[in-house]
Scaffold this active site. Structure first.
Site, PDB file in Angstrom:
ATOM      1  N   HIS A 130       0.841  -1.203   0.000  1.00 29.63           N
ATOM      2  CA  HIS A 130       0.000   0.000   0.000  1.00 29.63           C
ATOM      3  C   HIS A 130       0.872   1.248   0.000  1.00 29.63           C
ATOM      4  O   HIS A 130       0.627   2.198  -0.759  1.00 29.63           O
ATOM      5  CB  HIS A 130      -0.907  -0.023   1.234  1.00 29.63           C
ATOM      6  CG  HIS A 130      -1.685   1.236   1.455  1.00 29.63           C
ATOM      7  ND1 HIS A 130      -3.017   1.369   1.108  1.00 29.63           N
ATOM      8  CD2 HIS A 130      -1.331   2.427   2.019  1.00 29.63           C
ATOM      9  CE1 HIS A 130      -3.439   2.580   1.430  1.00 29.63           C
ATOM     10  NE2 HIS A 130      -2.426   3.245   1.991  1.00 29.63           N
ATOM     11  N   GLU A 131       1.908   1.259   0.821  1.00 32.30           N
ATOM     12  CA  GLU A 131       2.801   2.424   0.890  1.00 32.30           C
ATOM     13  C   GLU A 131       3.622   2.569  -0.387  1.00 32.30           C
ATOM     14  O   GLU A 131       3.860   3.689  -0.852  1.00 32.30           O
ATOM     15  CB  GLU A 131       3.715   2.307   2.113  1.00 32.30           C
ATOM     16  CG  GLU A 131       2.994   2.213   3.446  1.00 32.30           C
ATOM     17  CD  GLU A 131       1.978   3.322   3.653  1.00 32.30           C
ATOM     18  OE1 GLU A 131       2.139   4.415   3.068  1.00 32.30           O
ATOM     19  OE2 GLU A 131       1.000   3.103   4.388  1.00 32.30           O
ATOM     20  N   HIS A 134       1.497   4.258  -2.937  1.00 33.26           N
ATOM     21  CA  HIS A 134       1.461   5.711  -2.746  1.00 33.26           C
ATOM     22  C   HIS A 134       2.647   6.366  -3.442  1.00 33.26           C
ATOM     23  O   HIS A 134       2.509   7.418  -4.085  1.00 33.26           O
ATOM     24  CB  HIS A 134       1.511   6.054  -1.251  1.00 33.26           C
ATOM     25  CG  HIS A 134       0.174   6.109  -0.578  1.00 33.26           C
ATOM     26  ND1 HIS A 134      -0.900   6.809  -1.095  1.00 33.26           N
ATOM     27  CD2 HIS A 134      -0.265   5.567   0.583  1.00 33.26           C
ATOM     28  CE1 HIS A 134      -1.930   6.695  -0.289  1.00 33.26           C
ATOM     29  NE2 HIS A 134      -1.576   5.941   0.736  1.00 33.26           N
ATOM     30  N   GLU A 197      -6.286   7.039  -1.035  1.00 34.22           N
ATOM     31  CA  GLU A 197      -6.238   5.835  -0.200  1.00 34.22           C
ATOM     32  C   GLU A 197      -6.851   4.644  -0.933  1.00 34.22           C
ATOM     33  O   GLU A 197      -6.325   3.525  -0.885  1.00 34.22           O
ATOM     34  CB  GLU A 197      -6.966   6.072   1.125  1.00 34.22           C
ATOM     35  CG  GLU A 197      -6.212   6.974   2.098  1.00 34.22           C
ATOM     36  CD  GLU A 197      -4.821   6.461   2.415  1.00 34.22           C
ATOM     37  OE1 GLU A 197      -4.670   5.274   2.734  1.00 34.22           O
ATOM     38  OE2 GLU A 197      -3.871   7.258   2.319  1.00 34.22           O
TER      39      GLU A 197
END
Length: 276
Positions: A130-131, A134, A197
């Site tokens: 997930h990071e 980003h 997100e």
């Protein structure tokens, strides 16, 4: 769809800026406020990794110090076909994580020590992916763009009280503008953050191929954040994978994160689609 939504939201912020600027100074105020705001946010964007990492006393770790974490980031970066970011640890029992840095070559992933204690290997990989998503999606840049325009709106709105007072005739609309415009700008900025997100969740599922792993991690992290909120600076709350602040009415209204239930539901739908 989310990309189009972000473009529309950024356009809405720009439109709001032009509206306030026209009200204040027929265009001159827009240029001045935008330049000042851009300079401030440019500095924040350029040095965001250093600023935030120091704020939380994050310490860079090596493979020898945190082999599970290091190996996971290295493996996921290879899968995502991107440079491995620097890896940092925050000494805090509340589990959470965030990414920072202006691009793939100047990025960092930071996790709290507590996250390694409650997540299994697959869940940890879901969070790290997930990071990484980003970073890939340039969300730090998008957030900085939104912050630049939103802060310019706030600055111009404050000027409205002074420039809108033409012998008292313009005071009421000026005060209304000074109150409504910043709220509208903040709501739009938060909506952009929520959209990113969702995109990062989808990116994690694509990198790991295991949407349910991230869903399981989000359940655990949200429960931990509610029972033991992280002592986080509100200005950085949007960076964490789950909101680190305790939820009250105002923070929910201006939330930087989508409802956790909706995030999990979307991930479950991705999981089901993989099995079909």
């Amino acid at each position: 769809m989310n990309t189009l939504k972000v473009i529309l939201l950024l356009a809405s912020l720009s439109g709001l800026l032009m509206l306030v600027g026209y009200f204040v100074a027929r265009g001159t105020g827009v240029v001045i406020a935008l330049v000042l705001s851009a300079l401030m946010n440019f500095g924040s964007y350029w040095y965001s990794d250093t600023i935030v990492l120091r704020m939380y006393s994050a310490r860079e770790v090596s493979r020898q110090e945190a082999p599970v974490l290091y190996n996971a980031v290295e493996s996921l970066s290879a899968r995502a076909k991107m440079p491995k970011p620097r890896i940092y640890m925050i000494s805090n029992e509340t589990p959470n994580a965030f990414a920072t840095g202006r691009d793939e070559n100047h990025a960092a992933v930071s996790v709290t020590s507590g996250i390694l204690k409650i997540l299994n290997k697959e869940e940890l990989e879901g969070v790290l992916a997930h990071e990484l998503a980003h970073i890939q999606h340039k969300d730090i840049l998008i957030g900085s763009m939104a912050a630049t325009v939103a802060s310019a709106v706030v600055l111009l709105s404050r000027w409205a009280v002074f420039f809108g007072n033409d012998e008292g005739k313009g005071m009421i609309p000026a005060i209304a503008m000074a109150i409504i415009a910043p709220i509208a700008a903040t709501v739009i900025q938060m909506a952009i953050s929520r959209s990113r997100e969702y995109e990062a969740d989808a990116g994690s599922a694509q990198i790991t191929g295991k949407p349910e792993a991230l869903a399981g991690a989000l359940r655990k992290l949200t429960l931990a954040a509610r029972t033991t909120p992280l002592n986080a600076n509100p200005s950085t709350a949007h960076m964490f994978i789950v909101n680190p602040l305790s939820g009250d009415f105002i923070r929910t209204l201006f939330s930087t994160h989508p409802p956790i239930e909706k995030r999990i539901e979307r991930l479950q739908q991705m999981e089901a689609a993989q099995k079909d």
